[in-house]
Design a protein around this motif. Structure first.
Motif, PDB file in Angstrom:
ATOM      1  N   GLY A 157      51.115  35.207  44.055  1.00 12.12           N
ATOM      2  CA  GLY A 157      52.238  35.200  43.127  1.00 12.12           C
ATOM      3  C   GLY A 157      51.777  34.768  41.751  1.00 12.12           C
ATOM      4  O   GLY A 157      50.598  34.465  41.528  1.00 12.12           O
ATOM      5  N   LEU A 158      52.713  34.733  40.818  1.00 12.14           N
ATOM      6  CA  LEU A 158      52.377  34.396  39.435  1.00 12.14           C
ATOM      7  C   LEU A 158      51.778  33.000  39.327  1.00 12.14           C
ATOM      8  O   LEU A 158      50.815  32.783  38.583  1.00 12.14           O
ATOM      9  CB  LEU A 158      53.634  34.501  38.566  1.00 12.14           C
ATOM     10  CG  LEU A 158      53.459  34.134  37.096  1.00 12.14           C
ATOM     11  CD1 LEU A 158      52.421  35.025  36.435  1.00 12.14           C
ATOM     12  CD2 LEU A 158      54.784  34.220  36.360  1.00 12.14           C
ATOM     13  N   LEU A 159      52.323  32.017  40.054  1.00 19.00           N
ATOM     14  CA  LEU A 159      51.826  30.648  39.951  1.00 19.00           C
ATOM     15  C   LEU A 159      50.386  30.553  40.418  1.00 19.00           C
ATOM     16  O   LEU A 159      49.576  29.837  39.841  1.00 19.00           O
ATOM     17  CB  LEU A 159      52.720  29.711  40.764  1.00 19.00           C
ATOM     18  CG  LEU A 159      54.138  29.551  40.230  1.00 19.00           C
ATOM     19  CD1 LEU A 159      55.011  28.813  41.223  1.00 19.00           C
ATOM     20  CD2 LEU A 159      54.125  28.821  38.892  1.00 19.00           C
ATOM     21  N   ARG A 160      50.060  31.274  41.480  1.00 19.20           N
ATOM     22  CA  ARG A 160      48.676  31.270  41.958  1.00 19.20           C
ATOM     23  C   ARG A 160      47.760  31.961  40.949  1.00 19.20           C
ATOM     24  O   ARG A 160      46.629  31.529  40.724  1.00 19.20           O
ATOM     25  CB  ARG A 160      48.608  31.965  43.318  1.00 19.20           C
ATOM     26  CG  ARG A 160      47.221  31.975  43.930  1.00 19.20           C
ATOM     27  CD  ARG A 160      47.280  32.292  45.395  1.00 19.20           C
ATOM     28  NE  ARG A 160      46.016  32.802  45.880  1.00 19.20           N
ATOM     29  CZ  ARG A 160      45.780  33.137  47.143  1.00 19.20           C
ATOM     30  NH1 ARG A 160      46.752  33.022  48.045  1.00 19.20           N
ATOM     31  NH2 ARG A 160      44.607  33.593  47.522  1.00 19.20           N
ATOM     32  N   GLY A 161      48.260  33.032  40.309  1.00 20.55           N
ATOM     33  CA  GLY A 161      47.470  33.694  39.288  1.00 20.55           C
ATOM     34  C   GLY A 161      47.216  32.798  38.093  1.00 20.55           C
ATOM     35  O   GLY A 161      46.103  32.757  37.551  1.00 20.55           O
ATOM     36  N   LEU A 162      48.227  32.053  37.663  1.00 18.28           N
ATOM     37  CA  LEU A 162      48.069  31.154  36.523  1.00 18.28           C
ATOM     38  C   LEU A 162      47.157  29.977  36.843  1.00 18.28           C
ATOM     39  O   LEU A 162      46.593  29.359  35.933  1.00 18.28           O
ATOM     40  CB  LEU A 162      49.444  30.645  36.072  1.00 18.28           C
ATOM     41  CG  LEU A 162      50.340  31.681  35.389  1.00 18.28           C
ATOM     42  CD1 LEU A 162      51.733  31.115  35.171  1.00 18.28           C
ATOM     43  CD2 LEU A 162      49.735  32.141  34.067  1.00 18.28           C
ATOM     44  N   ALA A 170      43.944  36.465  31.117  1.00 19.69           N
ATOM     45  CA  ALA A 170      44.474  37.828  31.010  1.00 19.69           C
ATOM     46  C   ALA A 170      45.999  37.832  31.054  1.00 19.69           C
ATOM     47  O   ALA A 170      46.652  38.581  30.307  1.00 19.69           O
ATOM     48  CB  ALA A 170      43.912  38.689  32.144  1.00 19.69           C
ATOM     49  N   LEU A 171      46.584  37.004  31.894  1.00 17.68           N
ATOM     50  CA  LEU A 171      48.042  36.923  31.973  1.00 17.68           C
ATOM     51  C   LEU A 171      48.637  36.448  30.656  1.00 17.68           C
ATOM     52  O   LEU A 171      49.654  36.973  30.192  1.00 17.68           O
ATOM     53  CB  LEU A 171      48.453  35.988  33.114  1.00 17.68           C
ATOM     54  CG  LEU A 171      48.327  36.553  34.526  1.00 17.68           C
ATOM     55  CD1 LEU A 171      48.380  35.436  35.561  1.00 17.68           C
ATOM     56  CD2 LEU A 171      49.424  37.574  34.795  1.00 17.68           C
ATOM     57  N   GLU A 190      38.977  40.076  28.831  1.00 19.01           N
ATOM     58  CA  GLU A 190      39.679  38.830  28.507  1.00 19.01           C
ATOM     59  C   GLU A 190      39.438  37.773  29.583  1.00 19.01           C
ATOM     60  O   GLU A 190      39.364  36.578  29.282  1.00 19.01           O
ATOM     61  CB  GLU A 190      41.178  39.091  28.356  1.00 19.01           C
ATOM     62  CG  GLU A 190      41.560  39.984  27.191  1.00 19.01           C
ATOM     63  CD  GLU A 190      41.402  39.296  25.851  1.00 19.01           C
ATOM     64  OE1 GLU A 190      41.302  38.055  25.811  1.00 19.01           O
ATOM     65  OE2 GLU A 190      41.371  40.011  24.823  1.00 19.01           O
ATOM     66  N   ALA A 191      39.331  38.220  30.817  1.00 18.28           N
ATOM     67  CA  ALA A 191      39.116  37.297  31.933  1.00 18.28           C
ATOM     68  C   ALA A 191      37.646  36.967  32.145  1.00 18.28           C
ATOM     69  O   ALA A 191      37.330  36.067  32.933  1.00 18.28           O
ATOM     70  CB  ALA A 191      39.694  37.898  33.209  1.00 18.28           C
TER      71      ALA A 191
END
Length: 279
Positions: A157-162, A170-171, A190-191
């Motif tokens: 999910g987004l939290l794990r990605g952040l 990148a996000l 970027e990453a």
């Protein structure tokens, strides 16, 4: 106690005692004092006592403002819980829910236990400003619970990605500069990762492919602009990264299910809440 309605996120904090929680489609878990559960999509679930149930099922009895008792009145209580619903004041709830875990169960987190202690103390007291203090404590409680979903064992999910330093870069670029014609290769730079490594890592951690996430983010921004500012379709298309209004309209209609002009009329006819999260 069973709940079958969907739509409103549900949370529960165990203040004293223990109970079983069965969420449809998930393994049954036992909640104990200090545990916190958040079900963002409010799937059907049931909570039950660890002791033998009594014959029949008595309706909840109100014993104070916002306080209800379940079970035989002659029996001492074996559980005290704080439960409630959240309302996401957003037109793009589907995007938010798709990036959150199906349910969050937090146990053994010191900061969360401290907050639960404060909530328990405040809920028992009848001091001036009680409701305001409880509302703020619950907001912080929800934030801490979502923070606890990060890490390698957390659902995608987004939290794990952040929480991934490379992916977070990148996000952030996608969030800050949605008008840039991003491609996977540029986001990978970027990453600081190769294109293939970035693509697989993003899909594994966030749960969707990079371009699918970027599309969802642009549509979310477009929906906000169409509903709030009265901007025309061509202007919105430009502000979310589309070179022409027709391309944007096609993408929007495919994603949302109706053209942007129709969506805008519907949203402007409805009252909107200024708060991002109401608890």
């Amino acid at each position: 106690m069973r709940r079958d309605d969907h739509g409103q996120p549900f949370y529960a904090a165990v203040l004293e005692g223990a109970c079983r929680l069965a969420i449809d489609g998930e393994a049954e878990i036992v909640l104990t004092a200090g545990d916190f559960v958040l079900i963002p999509a409010a799937s059907a679930f049931a909570a039950s006592s660890l002791v033998a149930p009594s014959a029949g099922r008595a309706p909840p009895v109100k014993v104070g403002p916002g306080v209800f008792r379940l079970g035989p009145p002659e029996m001492p209580p074996d559980l005290r819980m704080l439960v409630g619903n959240c309302t996401f004041a957003s037109d793009d709830v589907d995007l938010l829910l798709s990036l959150l875990p199906r349910f969050v169960h937090v146990r053994g987190v010191g900061r969360l236990a401290m907050l639960l202690g404060l909530v328990n103390e405040e809920s028992r007291a009848h001091r001036p400003g009680r409701e305001v203090v409880l509302a703020r404590l619950l907001e912080v409680l929800l934030i801490e619970a979502l923070r606890s979903t990060t890490g390698p064992t957390a659902p995608s999910g987004l939290l794990r990605g952040l929480a991934d330093e490379r992916l977070a870069a990148a996000l952030r670029r996608m969030h800050e500069r949605p008008t840039v014609p991003w491609m996977v290769a540029a986001l990978a730079r970027e990453a600081g990762l190769s294109r293939s490594t970035f693509f697989e890592r993003f899909r594994r951690e966030v749960g969707v492919a990079p371009m699918a996430y970027l599309l969802a983010w642009r549509i979310a921004l477009a929906k906000d602009l169409l509903g709030r500012e009265g901007a025309g379709v061509a202007e919105v298309a430009e502000r979310v990264g589309y070179g022409c209004a027709s391309t944007f309209s096609t993408a929007f209609a495919r994603y949302v299910g109706r053209p942007p002009i129709h969506y805008a009329r519907e949203q402007r006819a409805q009252p909107r809440s200024p708060a991002p999260l109401n608890v």
